[in-house]
Design a protein around this motif. Sequence first.
Motif, short mmCIF file in Angstrom:
data_model
loop_
_atom_site.label_atom_id
_atom_site.label_comp_id
_atom_site.label_asym_id
_atom_site.label_seq_id
_atom_site.Cartn_x
_atom_site.Cartn_y
_atom_site.Cartn_z
N PRO A 105 -60.32 -13.06 -49.92
CA PRO A 105 -59.11 -13.89 -50.02
C PRO A 105 -59.46 -15.24 -50.66
O PRO A 105 -60.61 -15.68 -50.59
N SER A 106 -58.47 -15.89 -51.23
CA SER A 106 -58.75 -17.15 -51.93
C SER A 106 -59.07 -18.27 -50.96
O SER A 106 -59.90 -19.12 -51.23
N ALA A 107 -58.42 -18.28 -49.78
CA ALA A 107 -58.69 -19.28 -48.76
C ALA A 107 -59.54 -18.65 -47.68
O ALA A 107 -59.15 -17.66 -47.06
N SER A 108 -60.71 -19.22 -47.43
CA SER A 108 -61.61 -18.64 -46.45
C SER A 108 -62.65 -19.67 -46.05
O SER A 108 -62.65 -20.81 -46.55
N ALA A 109 -63.53 -19.27 -45.14
CA ALA A 109 -64.59 -20.16 -44.69
C ALA A 109 -65.73 -20.14 -45.70
O ALA A 109 -66.33 -19.08 -45.95
N TYR A 110 -66.01 -21.27 -46.31
CA TYR A 110 -67.08 -21.41 -47.27
C TYR A 110 -67.92 -22.63 -46.90
O TYR A 110 -67.53 -23.45 -46.06
N GLU A 111 -69.08 -22.74 -47.55
CA GLU A 111 -69.81 -23.99 -47.56
C GLU A 111 -69.70 -24.53 -48.98
O GLU A 111 -69.80 -23.77 -49.95
N GLU A 112 -69.48 -25.83 -49.11
CA GLU A 112 -69.21 -26.43 -50.41
C GLU A 112 -70.30 -27.42 -50.78
O GLU A 112 -70.84 -28.13 -49.92
N ALA A 113 -70.61 -27.46 -52.07
CA ALA A 113 -71.48 -28.49 -52.63
C ALA A 113 -70.96 -28.84 -54.02
O ALA A 113 -70.43 -27.98 -54.73
N VAL A 114 -71.09 -30.09 -54.40
CA VAL A 114 -70.59 -30.56 -55.69
C VAL A 114 -71.78 -31.01 -56.53
O VAL A 114 -72.69 -31.69 -56.04
N ALA A 115 -71.78 -30.59 -57.80
CA ALA A 115 -72.81 -31.00 -58.75
C ALA A 115 -72.15 -31.40 -60.06
O ALA A 115 -70.94 -31.15 -60.27
N TYR A 116 -72.92 -32.00 -60.95
CA TYR A 116 -72.38 -32.50 -62.21
C TYR A 116 -73.22 -31.99 -63.37
O TYR A 116 -74.46 -31.85 -63.26
#
Length: 765
Positions: A370-381
């Motif tokens: 599903p599109s909405a779910s439990a994730y872990e997020e990290a942001v990079a550039y």
Amino acid sequence: MKRTLSGIASAAIVLGAISPVAFADTSSGLTQGNPLPITVNGQIIAIPYEMVGVDSGNQTGFFPIYYFDEALAKLGIQATWNGVTHTWALTDANVNASSVSVAGGVGTGNTTVTLNGTPIKMFNTQVAKDPAGGPNAQVTTYMPIYYVNNILNALNINGSFSGQTGLKVYTAQPGLAVKVTGVTMGNGTAANPYLNATGDTATVWLQLADANGNPVANAPVSLTFSGGSGAPTVEQNNSYASVTAGSNSTYTAQVTTDANGTATFVVTGQGAYTLTIAGTGQYAGSSQTIYLTLANNNPVIVAGNTNPTVSTASNITQGLVPVTVTIPGASANQQVAFYLSGGNGQAHFDNNQGSQIGQAGTFTVANTSPSASAYEEAVAYTNSSGQATVYVNSYYAGSYTVYAVSGSNTVSTTINYQVPAASSSTSVAGLSVATTAPGQTAVNVSSISGVNSGSYVYVAPLSSTSSAYDSVLTQASVAYSLQTASGQQLSGLKVADPGVNGGWETIATLPASATAAGATVQVSATYNSNGTYTWSINGVQVYTTSSTSAAPVFAFTVSSGGQSTVSSGSAKATVSFATAPQTPAYVGYLSPNAVNVGSSSQTVQFTVYDTSGNPVVNAMVPIGYNTNSDQGLFITQVDGQTLMSPIGSNGANVYTPIYLGNTPPAGAGYSAVNIPGLVYWTSGSGTLLAETNSSGVVTLTLASNGVYYYNQTTSTNSLTYGYPTTNSTNAWTYFGTSSQPSSGVVYIGSGAPSGYTTAAGSITW
């Protein structure tokens, strides 16, 4: 200029210093040595005299510059000498001089070496008369072999020198060399793959060379692709190679080397591919794996390792995997959001030192289900090349998916963390060898003989050896050593893979080192955490099973007779192959010809012959009997050995006669008899196997009354009595009975009992 002599220079000093044959008329101090050949790709082009002199305080060997020029010309490099400026000018249009670095740097000396006009090395030359020119020889310039060898190495030309064989120069490294062009960045490793960010092609050049560095012409080279978005195309010499799809998104193709041992081909595809390039036949041990990403202006994501080993408390970065997304055309500092899912949250985004930086939460990720779910997020550039990198780490085995989202684009890759492979040194209790494939259990037989060369023998590791049948070891890595007999060659090998080709995958190409006569072959099955096995032969990976319920079981056959030995740790098994095929065809003679068992046991012998009339010696041969009803006849001994097996709670030997009927006696605590090298039987099978001796004779002792067998209920040996059955046939030896209530008859022969026209003899009771 000080230096330490090694390799080529050391060899020159030793031979030149102790073997002078004459002295040249020269003021340089060069001493004449022996004539030594200069060989290019195995061809002798000259045999000049080596001269020995001092350079920078060290003795070393010298050759005339003329012969170096001649050798380089054979390699496609133009060399000219200017005696006025002391310049040795090399010209090679295929080499970028700015990328050439000679060991020790440019240095100093009275002579300058240039490549395409760029100075790359300086050293001291000396002059002397060439002894090959006789009394009227002209003075010529001599170059130190040590420095010239360094220049050759810098040009990817391999040279070696010894006082016995002279100077040998090769254009190729032994094995396989690979270069990739048409890409924008990368070095071909898993962490930094070759990348074409704006196109969908890459050009691959390869060269195959034998053990002496000689190019291998007109040789097939196999290509195996995995990953990517669909099958790639392979184009060589304006023709497309046939690409065959396999399991687990793999594709195979083949290219062929030219007269120079090289092949150039163009790969076209989409996504991240792992490409293994390997020689075939006797060159199967030469292989290279490269990582190739074809973006074609589309975002792509690549994990540095898709099957890493988990991190541990003692090595917190062992499972640290870089994951890089490339966004063609992106400017620097463009934000990319990464999301991690799977494995019950047991993997995390870390920094490059292994410390967690990801943030857990419920996020909406486009193009996922599903599109909405439990994730872990990290942001990079992104950097200036449009690439952004994060790191994933896990201490737990499992499958995890990493998504990268930039604008409306979402790409993903999967990482399968594995526990370290288990060692087989203590887990293999014994090895089973048989001519039939095992199931979850295998016969506890460690020695068989009389196997026809060309027939497969199945090898299974056992987790115990306490009964006739034992469980096959699973979920563990196993390393085997297979020793073929002198003059005997491994000619076939296949591995267990349920659901594929009838459960067995034949290894099409065996490394040359494995098929040599009398070779010791290392066969290893490495267990992966997803339940598959990766098989290697002499260190070369040849197959990964598609089934997650596979076992580390393999089968092999050989080209000729002799004894092969298989071992794993302390477990050992032997297989004796017959020189010529021997197929049991008929029984020639029963002795005595007619016996009556009555109330006592009787012993009979018969000889087994093959289709050519030769005795089938030292082989397990089939003996058939009726299983439709019970006939009250037992085999109590084979070849004079009483049938006893280690059965029961204490594992003690107890009586286990073979019951020739369908229903075992009441309370019988066994349904199989397996005595290695003697007999093999399972209840209700209708066939038993008995061993012939060196003359092809089988000896059986039979009884119908007063037979002891192991009783499961009382855990003792109990007494049973025979009862009648009906006539039947099976194979070439027949056990049957008449309808009398307390008697029967056994016919042993090569035809049906009806009429008994081909019976070799009979047994009544």
